[in-house]
Design an enzyme around this catalytic site. Structure first.
Site, mmCIF file in Angstrom:
data_model
loop_
_atom_site.group_PDB
_atom_site.id
_atom_site.type_symbol
_atom_site.label_atom_id
_atom_site.label_comp_id
_atom_site.label_asym_id
_atom_site.label_seq_id
_atom_site.Cartn_x
_atom_site.Cartn_y
_atom_site.Cartn_z
ATOM 1 N N LEU A 36 -7.222 1.517 13.117
ATOM 2 C CA LEU A 36 -8.254 2.423 13.198
ATOM 3 C C LEU A 36 -8.051 3.217 14.526
ATOM 4 C CD1 LEU A 36 -11.450 0.078 12.437
ATOM 5 C CD2 LEU A 36 -10.677 2.319 11.468
ATOM 6 N N ARG A 88 -20.166 -15.629 19.729
ATOM 7 C CA ARG A 88 -19.129 -16.544 19.139
ATOM 8 C C ARG A 88 -18.433 -17.702 19.968
ATOM 9 N NH1 ARG A 88 -15.995 -11.168 16.567
ATOM 10 N NH2 ARG A 88 -17.557 -10.523 14.962
ATOM 11 N N GLU A 91 -7.034 -2.597 19.765
ATOM 12 C CA GLU A 91 -6.975 -4.108 20.251
ATOM 13 C C GLU A 91 -5.864 -4.274 21.106
ATOM 14 O OE1 GLU A 91 -7.399 -6.828 16.894
ATOM 15 O OE2 GLU A 91 -6.961 -8.397 18.482
#
Ligand SMILES: Cc1cc2nc3c(=O)[nH]c(=O)nc-3n(C[C@H](O)[C@H](O)[C@H](O)COP(=O)(O)OP(=O)(O)OC[C@H]3O[C@@H](n4cnc5c(N)ncnc54)[C@H](O)[C@@H]3O)c2cc1C
Ligand code: FES
Lengths: 251, 638
Positions: B43, B330, B425
């Site tokens: 992306l 998470r 990332e």
């Protein structure tokens, strides 16, 4: 504990694009039913490296979740193997029996030259998309996302075509090595959406022309592509492509 | 050296606008004189390359896979956040910003996160214009769902395949530029070295993965968009080709590596089933909206789940966190699963799993509604495990999923090497010590579509990357020779252990000692063990085949060699950070209830590591994090 199994593989080995290839026999007696098919090939490669006589078998793979479209081999005569709607990276050994023989070959098509062993060159697909598989909007300037309502049914239908992972199984399974399902899926995705309307005519003409220029065959409605498609893309995409093409050329 | 983040002045909400107002522009006619090298087509890279080519830059793009469409981003399932407030449930840019900073346990740079939240809405507009088929309501407007513990519904999604649809949008935009001649695409290439000339990034050396040839490419700036390094743990939800090599090679050339120890362990993955396991599969977090997590109330209870009555079950998330229940972030959910399994309550053959049960949801909504929401995930589960989750609860366990750490970048996404920009990332910037669901896709596309065009332009217009550089210069020779040398060395060791065996061993060390829960003793052990393993690697690895042909084993050998260096740095970073924050849990620093104990007085900074010749002596640089707009509070999900 998972059952241990012995499997006999016959795997296509070919050292390069112009080299002669052949099926080579390998037997593995340490597989088990919880392994994925690619994990079984991993085990084979580890064994080959330890033996040191032969190079490992090359095969493309990446996500191992059935979404990237990297993997793709013909297993037992069927692109992606015997399980419906399943890319070969999602195939598991529990679908085989102890003692089975499995033949593994690359996707074969003139437009997909073999690179090595089970790896083929599918760059023709990228060129088909480059020919027109998009909406020509530059970054910036887009109106608010909700300024253009789209009926849910249209989006759902568009989505069914948009799920194509570009693996090439449709080509490999087609007796004519046609790329019609792949190309039709992108055309149908965009034709079902208002965003795709402005370029609707030129898109289909350019993409179909490119598909032919790449050396893919014509579609003669065998339907093998739909049967092996890991995303179950409907052959209706091809009918849509034909209608769009006629409409663009004669409409 | 002090790290200068170049955060613009002014109130938080106006900083980005302020930056844009002042950023220098490149004359349109001059853009085509500048060659930009983009490594990676996820992306971040896909969107950056397309947008820059649209502006007129000449762009060269590299990726490992045979097609840019296959980047790891394709696998993202759940969705992408934006502060549109379409559902009218009170969302704002501020709230998205605040949730993200808080979710990151106050270890992210405030100004970056605010910019991300502010840009989020434009991303959705752009993607819809491209024809991304996001889910819609019957009236034709876009649908949203709540995700990852957010109290508003701000997640846009495309069934369970959001990453695929977003990436195909970026890929198609990229291919459009290939056709238009603005992008030259180089698939099946792996970047092995960065080329630095006069202190600035001016080129790359890539290996042609089909012919083995080392190719040199010169440019005016390099954009690294190469994804995360979760595969250092061997088993993770990342694609098999995800790796740290490009980032690590840049680190060795002088780019600082920030917060390497912040690793996200995702709570809902399919558990490991055996030693041959090659990767792990994520079950989307959205399942926690309707699934209930439990274990038997008695340790070692081996009854089938259906035979365990309600009163003998421990819905431990609902018990410990009544406020958020199954929707805690998470890091919290993962650690709770680990603790309960370590205490002997785990289920399944290995005892390393907990139940995620849909019986109540099926009772409440009916099987068909549940199928509509999660059908593809249930199928995926059944395909892998051979079990039907409509009949029996899923078994899940945490798995490595995402790396918040990465190359240090300033506000402009530029690393400590001028001209080397890092997006997606691969950088460290926006998620602090823990990333919230549906925010990585947002970040990758914010970086690629909307931020880099301005910050790169500013760099170029300010004279960055000027002066011609040729691929025949000494700096290119040096870089190519270094890459060649490493390849030759790997092929010549001719040892007895495979690359995978080493990788698996490294992964085990990382998981045991640098995983969900860390302590001083374990980290010291890991540092030693990794150094030993690395030494062993260069004496005992067996890499068959040739360098001048397709040889995936050789590719992986190079990546594992780099993981063996990165792993040690991760352990060192975790050791030095004597606090618990987000995904980084140090057992020595916890509250009496076992929750993370942050130490803002001492550790409210970004740890940016500079590489030196000696792996044992990396130099720590600190970027202090100051929070003007939010109060540092203790996260509580009770
Ligand atoms: C299973 C799964 C589900 C997820 N779901 C979500 C979700 O629902 N929402 C969300 O926000 N996030 C999600 N994430 C996280 C998110 O998908 C990733 O963080 C994000 O897609 C990363 O994008 P990227 O562009 O930075 O890198 P990637 O997509 O990883 O792309 C990396 C690119 O770099 C290339 N590359 C790498 N190294 C080299 C090299 N040395 N030389 C040349 N090229 C190289 C690769 O070929 C690839 O093209 C999920 C992650 C996983 C694993
Ligand atoms: S490896 Fe990605 S689809 Fe099979």
């Amino acid at each position: 504990m998972a059952q241990t199994m012995t499997i006999h593989f016959k795997i296509w080995r070919q050292s390069g694009p112009d080299a002669k290839g052949k099926l080579v026999d390998y037997t593995l007696d340490n597989l088990n039913e919880d392994m994925s098919f690619l994990e079984a090939l991993d085990v084979l490669n580890e064994t080959l490296i330890h033996k040191g006589e032969e190079d490992p078998v090359e095969f493309d793979n990446d996500c191992r979740e059935g979404i990237c479209g990297s993997c793709g081999v013909v297993v037992g005569g069927i692109a992606h193997g015997p399980m419906k709607a399943t890319a070969v990276c999602q195939l598991h050994m529990r679908h085989y029996k102890d003692g089975d023989t499995i033949v593994v070959e690359p996707f074969r098509a003139e437009a997909f030259p073999i690179v090595k062993d089970l790896v083929v060159d599918r760059s023709a697909f990228d060129r088909i998309i480059a020919a027109g598989g998009y909406v020509s909007v530059d970054t910036g300037g887009a109106p608010d996302a909700n300024s253009l309502p789209v009926p849910k049914n249209d989006v759902d239908e568009a989505f069914d075509f948009a799920t194509c992972i570009g693996c090439g199984a449709c080509v490999a399974s087609c007796p004519n090595a046609s790329a019609s399902l792949f190309t039709g899926a992108k055309i149908a995705h965009l034709a079902h959406l208002p965003q795709g309307q402005a370029e609707r005519k030129q898109r289909v003409v350019r993409m179909v022309d490119q598909m032919q220029a790449e050396g893919f065959g014509d579609c003669s409605n065998h339907g093998e592509c739909e049967a092996v498609c890991p995303k179950q893309i409907s052959i209706a995409a091809i009918a849509k492509m034909r209608r769009e093409y006629l409409r663009a050329v004669f409409g | 050296m002090t790290l200068e983040a170049h955060v613009p002045s002014g109130p938080l909400a106006e900083k980005w606008q302020h930056y844009l107002d002042k950023a220098k522009l490149v004359n349109p006619a001059n853009k085509r004189k500048h060659e930009i090298l983009v490594v990676g087509t996820g992306l971040a890279g896909g969107s950056a390359a397309a947008s820059l080519a649209e502006l007129g830059y000449r762009v060269k793009v590299f990726c490992i896979q045979d097609s840019p469409r296959r980047a790891h981003s394709i696998a993202a399932q759940g969705g992408i956040n934006a502060a549109k407030n379409y559902p009218n449930d009170g969302d704002t840019v501020w709230r998205l910003f605040y949730d993200t900073v808080k979710g990151g346990d106050y270890r992210a740079r405030e100004a970056n996160v605010h910019r991300l939240a502010a840009i989020s809405n434009q991303i959705i507009d752009q993607c819809v214009a491209q024809g991304v088929p996001f889910a819609r309501e019957y009236g034709g407007l876009l649908d949203n769902r709540s995700f990852g513990g957010a109290q508003v519904s701000r997640t846009f999604y495309a069934r369970g395949q959001t990453g695929q649809q977003l990436l195909l949008g970026a890929y198609q935009a990229l291919e459009r530029q290939v056709q238009a001649g603005g992008v030259e695409m180089f698939p099946r290439r792996e970047m092995l070295e960065l080329v630095v000339v006069d202190g600035a990034a001016r080129g790359v050396v890539v290996r042609n993965l089909v012919t083995g040839e080392l190719e040199r490419h010169a440019g005016d700036a390099v954009l690294l968009c190469t994804g995360g390094y979760g595969n250092v743990y061997f088993l993770s939800t990342n694609a098999k080709n995800s790796n740290v090599t490009a980032a690590w090679r840049c680190h060795r050339k002088g780019a600082f590596f920030a917060n390497p120890c912040y690793t996200q362990i995702h709570p809902t993955c399919i558990p490991v089933s055996g030693k041959y396991q090659s990767k792990l599969t994520l079950m989307s977090e959205s399942l926690r909206n309707d699934g209930r997590v439990w274990v038997p109330g008695a340790a070692g209870d081996a009854r089938a789940p259906g035979d365990i009555p309600q009163t003998e079950r421990d819905y431990y998330l609902e018990r410990r966190y009544p406020g958020f229940g199954n929707l805690v972030p998470r890091d919290v959910a993962s650690r709770a699963a680990k603790v309960i399994c370590d205490d002997g309550f785990g289920v399944g053959a290995t005892g390393q799993a907990v139940y995620l049960d849909f019986a109540d949801a099926i009772g409440r909504l009916g099987e068909s509604r549940v199928r509509e929401r999660y059908g593809n995930l249930f199928e995926m589960y059944e395909r892998i495990t051979g079990e039907n989750p409509y009949r029996a609860p899923m078994r899940i366990y945490p798995a490595v999923h995402y790396t918040m750490g990465g190359l240090w970048v300033d506000y402009r996404l530029m690393s400590s090497i001028p001209g080397l920009f890092v997006l997606g990332e691969a950088n460290f910037s926006d998620h602090g010590a823990n990333r919230l669901g549906a925010s990585a896709l947002m970040q990758g596309l914010a970086d690629g579509y909307f931020i880099i065009s301005s910050t790169l332009g500013d760099y170029i217009a300010s004279g960055g990357g000027s002066g011609e550089v040729r691929a025949s210069e000494a700096a290119f020779d040096e870089a190519a020779n270094a890459a060649e040398d490493r390849i030759r060395r790997m092929l010549h060791v001719d040892g007895t252990k495979t690359v995978t065996e080493f990788h698996r061993e490294l992964g085990q060390i990382m998981w045991d000692y640098v995983g969900m829960s860390r302590n001083r003793e374990g980290l010291l052990h890991a540092i030693d063990a990794i150094a030993d393993l690395r030494a062993d690697y260069w004496e005992n690895v067996s890499v068959p085949g040739r360098k001048d042909a397709l040889n995936k084993n050789l590719e992986f050998a190079g990546r594992v060699a780099d993981f063996l260096e990165l792993g040690e740095l991760m352990a060192r970073d975790a050791l030095h950070r004597e606090e618990s924050c987000g995904a980084h849990f140090r057992e020595e620093y916890q509250t009496p209830e076992g929750e993370a104990l942050r130490r803002d007085d001492a550790y409210a900074y970004v740890a940016a590591w500079e590489s030196t010749e000696d792996a044992a002596e990396p130099v720590l640089h600190k970027e202090a994090l100051s929070f003007e707009a939010v109060d540092l509070s203790t996260r509580s999900y009770k």
